[in-house]
Scaffold this active site. Structure first.
Site, PDB file in Angstrom:
ATOM      1  N   GLY A 239      48.061  33.364  64.108  1.00 49.38           N
ATOM      2  CA  GLY A 239      47.215  32.477  63.323  1.00 49.38           C
ATOM      3  C   GLY A 239      46.478  31.439  64.148  1.00 49.38           C
ATOM      4  O   GLY A 239      45.811  30.573  63.597  1.00 49.38           O
ATOM      5  N   GLU A 273      52.745  35.830  68.332  1.00 54.56           N
ATOM      6  CA  GLU A 273      52.092  37.006  67.742  1.00 54.56           C
ATOM      7  C   GLU A 273      50.597  36.773  67.534  1.00 54.56           C
ATOM      8  O   GLU A 273      50.107  36.815  66.402  1.00 54.56           O
ATOM      9  CB  GLU A 273      52.743  37.339  66.395  1.00 54.56           C
ATOM     10  CG  GLU A 273      54.246  37.521  66.451  1.00 54.56           C
ATOM     11  CD  GLU A 273      54.890  37.588  65.060  1.00 54.56           C
ATOM     12  OE1 GLU A 273      54.224  37.223  64.062  1.00 54.56           O
ATOM     13  OE2 GLU A 273      56.041  37.997  64.977  1.00 54.56           O
ATOM     14  N   PRO A 274      49.840  36.507  68.588  1.00 54.11           N
ATOM     15  CA  PRO A 274      48.414  36.265  68.384  1.00 54.11           C
ATOM     16  C   PRO A 274      47.680  37.554  68.019  1.00 54.11           C
ATOM     17  O   PRO A 274      47.946  38.614  68.596  1.00 54.11           O
ATOM     18  CB  PRO A 274      47.949  35.755  69.750  1.00 54.11           C
ATOM     19  CG  PRO A 274      48.883  36.388  70.723  1.00 54.11           C
ATOM     20  CD  PRO A 274      50.208  36.499  70.017  1.00 54.11           C
ATOM     21  N   GLY A 275      46.796  37.476  67.060  1.00 62.11           N
ATOM     22  CA  GLY A 275      45.948  38.617  66.710  1.00 62.11           C
ATOM     23  C   GLY A 275      44.506  38.232  66.927  1.00 62.11           C
ATOM     24  O   GLY A 275      43.897  38.536  67.953  1.00 62.11           O
ATOM     25  N   ARG A 312      35.016  40.649  56.113  1.00 62.37           N
ATOM     26  CA  ARG A 312      35.466  39.260  56.204  1.00 62.37           C
ATOM     27  C   ARG A 312      34.548  38.237  55.516  1.00 62.37           C
ATOM     28  O   ARG A 312      35.056  37.345  54.836  1.00 62.37           O
ATOM     29  CB  ARG A 312      35.703  38.859  57.668  1.00 62.37           C
ATOM     30  CG  ARG A 312      36.809  39.671  58.344  1.00 62.37           C
ATOM     31  CD  ARG A 312      37.100  39.196  59.748  1.00 62.37           C
ATOM     32  NE  ARG A 312      37.874  37.971  59.771  1.00 62.37           N
ATOM     33  CZ  ARG A 312      37.384  36.777  59.986  1.00 62.37           C
ATOM     34  NH1 ARG A 312      36.099  36.604  60.231  1.00 62.37           N
ATOM     35  NH2 ARG A 312      38.169  35.725  59.955  1.00 62.37           N
ATOM     36  N   TYR A 316      36.835  36.383  52.890  1.00 59.23           N
ATOM     37  CA  TYR A 316      37.377  35.072  53.264  1.00 59.23           C
ATOM     38  C   TYR A 316      36.310  33.995  53.362  1.00 59.23           C
ATOM     39  O   TYR A 316      36.599  32.868  53.751  1.00 59.23           O
ATOM     40  CB  TYR A 316      38.042  35.133  54.654  1.00 59.23           C
ATOM     41  CG  TYR A 316      39.165  36.109  54.812  1.00 59.23           C
ATOM     42  CD1 TYR A 316      40.162  36.227  53.843  1.00 59.23           C
ATOM     43  CD2 TYR A 316      39.255  36.882  55.961  1.00 59.23           C
ATOM     44  CE1 TYR A 316      41.206  37.122  54.023  1.00 59.23           C
ATOM     45  CE2 TYR A 316      40.304  37.774  56.141  1.00 59.23           C
ATOM     46  CZ  TYR A 316      41.275  37.886  55.167  1.00 59.23           C
ATOM     47  OH  TYR A 316      42.299  38.757  55.350  1.00 59.23           O
ATOM     48  N   CYS A 355      26.387  48.824  46.868  1.00 54.59           N
ATOM     49  CA  CYS A 355      26.067  48.406  45.496  1.00 54.59           C
ATOM     50  C   CYS A 355      27.045  47.348  44.997  1.00 54.59           C
ATOM     51  O   CYS A 355      27.851  47.608  44.101  1.00 54.59           O
ATOM     52  CB  CYS A 355      26.090  49.613  44.578  1.00 54.59           C
ATOM     53  SG  CYS A 355      24.985  50.895  45.140  1.00 54.59           S
ATOM     54  N   GLU A 356      27.018  46.173  45.590  1.00 51.05           N
ATOM     55  CA  GLU A 356      27.867  45.050  45.177  1.00 51.05           C
ATOM     56  C   GLU A 356      27.124  43.776  45.541  1.00 51.05           C
ATOM     57  O   GLU A 356      26.584  43.669  46.641  1.00 51.05           O
ATOM     58  CB  GLU A 356      29.189  45.006  45.968  1.00 51.05           C
ATOM     59  CG  GLU A 356      30.057  46.225  45.882  1.00 51.05           C
ATOM     60  CD  GLU A 356      31.020  46.180  44.707  1.00 51.05           C
ATOM     61  OE1 GLU A 356      31.170  45.102  44.086  1.00 51.05           O
ATOM     62  OE2 GLU A 356      31.593  47.224  44.406  1.00 51.05           O
ATOM     63  N   TYR A 384      40.145  42.076  62.494  1.00 54.37           N
ATOM     64  CA  TYR A 384      40.024  42.385  61.063  1.00 54.37           C
ATOM     65  C   TYR A 384      38.616  42.874  60.730  1.00 54.37           C
ATOM     66  O   TYR A 384      38.105  42.642  59.649  1.00 54.37           O
ATOM     67  CB  TYR A 384      40.433  41.175  60.200  1.00 54.37           C
ATOM     68  CG  TYR A 384      41.774  40.629  60.626  1.00 54.37           C
ATOM     69  CD1 TYR A 384      42.946  41.306  60.293  1.00 54.37           C
ATOM     70  CD2 TYR A 384      41.874  39.491  61.432  1.00 54.37           C
ATOM     71  CE1 TYR A 384      44.180  40.855  60.737  1.00 54.37           C
ATOM     72  CE2 TYR A 384      43.108  39.029  61.880  1.00 54.37           C
ATOM     73  CZ  TYR A 384      44.251  39.713  61.527  1.00 54.37           C
ATOM     74  OH  TYR A 384      45.459  39.273  61.979  1.00 54.37           O
TER      75      TYR A 384
END
Ligand SMILES: *Cc1c(COP(=O)(O)O)cnc(C)c1O
Length: 426
Positions: A239, A273-275, A312, A316, A355-356, A384
């Site tokens: 995170g 745990e870096p992503g 994303r 988010y 189509c959104e 991500y």
């Protein structure tokens, strides 16, 4: 931005002009920089080198086995959240003893596979899961190690969907309950419950939540030790902020400056745990302008990548720097696109073909003027990005290209229409 830089008005990934990659593999495409990945990993490794630290890169951020392979070779362990990620790590030749496994819904098969690997620690999310692990370990005559995931009840002040360390979250158990869990299961004789895991959520932009969480967790560890339990490791999760907007997130060294002194002399191994902080800036998504259009007062730039390729921004509300891959001198990107007000730049919505109404990459953004056929780079797309993409609207998933110095390799081919229906032929 790391190893994606403009030279003479053209965007390069390390030593390769990204337009050349578009010629070779088409658009849209994900383009990764190996050097950027390794730089970010190294920064974390160095920042915590004073402690006995294992970096477990979080596979779900970006999981191509070719990337996992070079990260493993550079000494990284892995944070997994599924049996599929375990399989990927094994295929990449990872040292499985440097794997930690989190997730609230591990199946029996996934647990057995992970015990057989064998992995380093199971990160336990509930009493019932621990009971099941003990039962399966007994049946298979294994003695796995486990960390209890605790919720320090700290708010990392990120988006609600990426907040995981609050009391009301489905992850882990709260600190008070943790002591009772150790009391009840700490001496079960089968599973070695010997560590504490904390993961606050993603995309935090300050160090404080980590300090607060660590204070609470260290107090818990003191209590547990006083109760007679052996605690050998603390896993501080991931995170850590990735720099999406330029200089808006603390660097690994800033986090370490606060965290390392708190852990010195505590006789605790550290797991991180870096992503996103490793992967995010290590890729761009390259897309092409299809059409320009006006709708009322708004200007739309319609590109060939959609929310199925990079979800994303709508999911988010995340910000990605977006700029043409070839620009005139006066349109060289500045430091922060949000503040950018170059003469002649336009305010546009950059949208995809899906189509959104939610299919956008950016809204109300200043962009250098573009024309049909121009290439546009969506920066900070490494975390991500590809891993959250889908076949929605029956759109084939993008190719992944890895740049290493002056060369590039396709490390995942673009899907074909046949791939789309391959599993449907009954
Ligand atoms: C997703 C996840 C991470 C990585 O989070 P980032 O924000 O990408 O650093 C680490 N640990 C756990 C348990 C996770 O679920």
């Amino acid at each position: 931005m790391d190893h994606f830089r403009y030279k003479d008005g053209r965007l390069y990934a390390e030593g390769v002009d990204v337009s050349k990659i578009a010629e070779a593999v088409g658009t849209p495409a994900y383009i990764y920089s190996k050097a950027t990945f390794l730089d970010h990993l190294k920064k974390v490794q160095e920042a915590y080198s004073e402690l006995d630290t294992t970096i477990c890169y979080s596979i779900k951020a970006c999981s191509n086995i070719n990337i996992l392979k070079f990260l493993a070779q550079a000494g990284s362990g892995f944070d997994i959240v599924s049996g599929g990620e375990l399989f990927r790590a094994q295929q990449a030749g990872a040292d499985t003893t440097k794997i930690v496994y989190a997730g609230v819904g591990k199946t029996d098969q996934e647990i057995v596979d992970a015990m057989n690997a064998p992995i380093g620690y199971f990160n336990i999310e509930s009493e019932m899961e621990l009971e099941n692990l003990i039962k399966l370990a007994r049946e298979h005559d294994k003695n796995p190690k486990a960390a209890l995931r605790v919720n320090p009840d700290v708010d990392p002040k990120t988006h609600t969907y990426t907040t995981t360390g609050k009391k009301e979250s489905k992850f882990g158990v709260d600190i008070e309950r943790a002591r009772r869990v150790f009391e009840e299961y700490g001496k079960n004789g089968q599973v070695d419950l010997c560590a504490i895991h904390v993961h606050l959520g993603s995309a935090g932009k300050t160090v404080e939540p980590y300090v607060e969480a660590l204070e609470k967790t260290l107090k818990l560890i003191d209590d547990l030790r006083a109760d007679g339990h052996t605690i050998e490791a603390i896993d501080l999760g991931g995170g850590y902020g990735a720099d999406y907007e330029t200089n808006t997130a603390p660097a690994a060294a800033n986090y370490a400056a606060a965290i390392v002194p708190m852990l010195k002399g505590k006789n605790l191994k550290l797991i991180l745990e870096p992503g996103a902080s490793v992967a995010a800036n290590s890729a761009i998504m390259l897309t092409k302008v299809l059409y320009l259009k006006k709708g009322g007062k708004k200007k739309f730039v319609i590109v060939d990548a959609g929310m199925n390729d990079l979800i994303r921004p709508p999911l988010y509300g995340s910000f990605h720097f977006i700029w043409p891959a070839v620009v005139e001198d006066k349109f060289m990107p500045g430091k922060r696109q949000k503040d950018m007000n170059i003469d002649g730049s336009e305010i546009v919505d950059i949208v995809g073909p899906i189509c959104e109404g939610s299919d956008f990459l950016a809204q109300g953004r200043s962009l250098a003027p573009v024309q049909r056929g121009d290439l546009i780079s969506v920066f900070t797309a490494g975390a991500y990005g590809y891993t959250m993409s889908s076949n929605y609207n029956s759109r084939p998933m993008l190719p992944e290209v890895l740049v290493d110095g002056d060369t590039f390799t396709t490390i995942r081919k673009r899907q074909t229409y046949s791939d789309l229906i391959a599993l449907e032929k009954v």
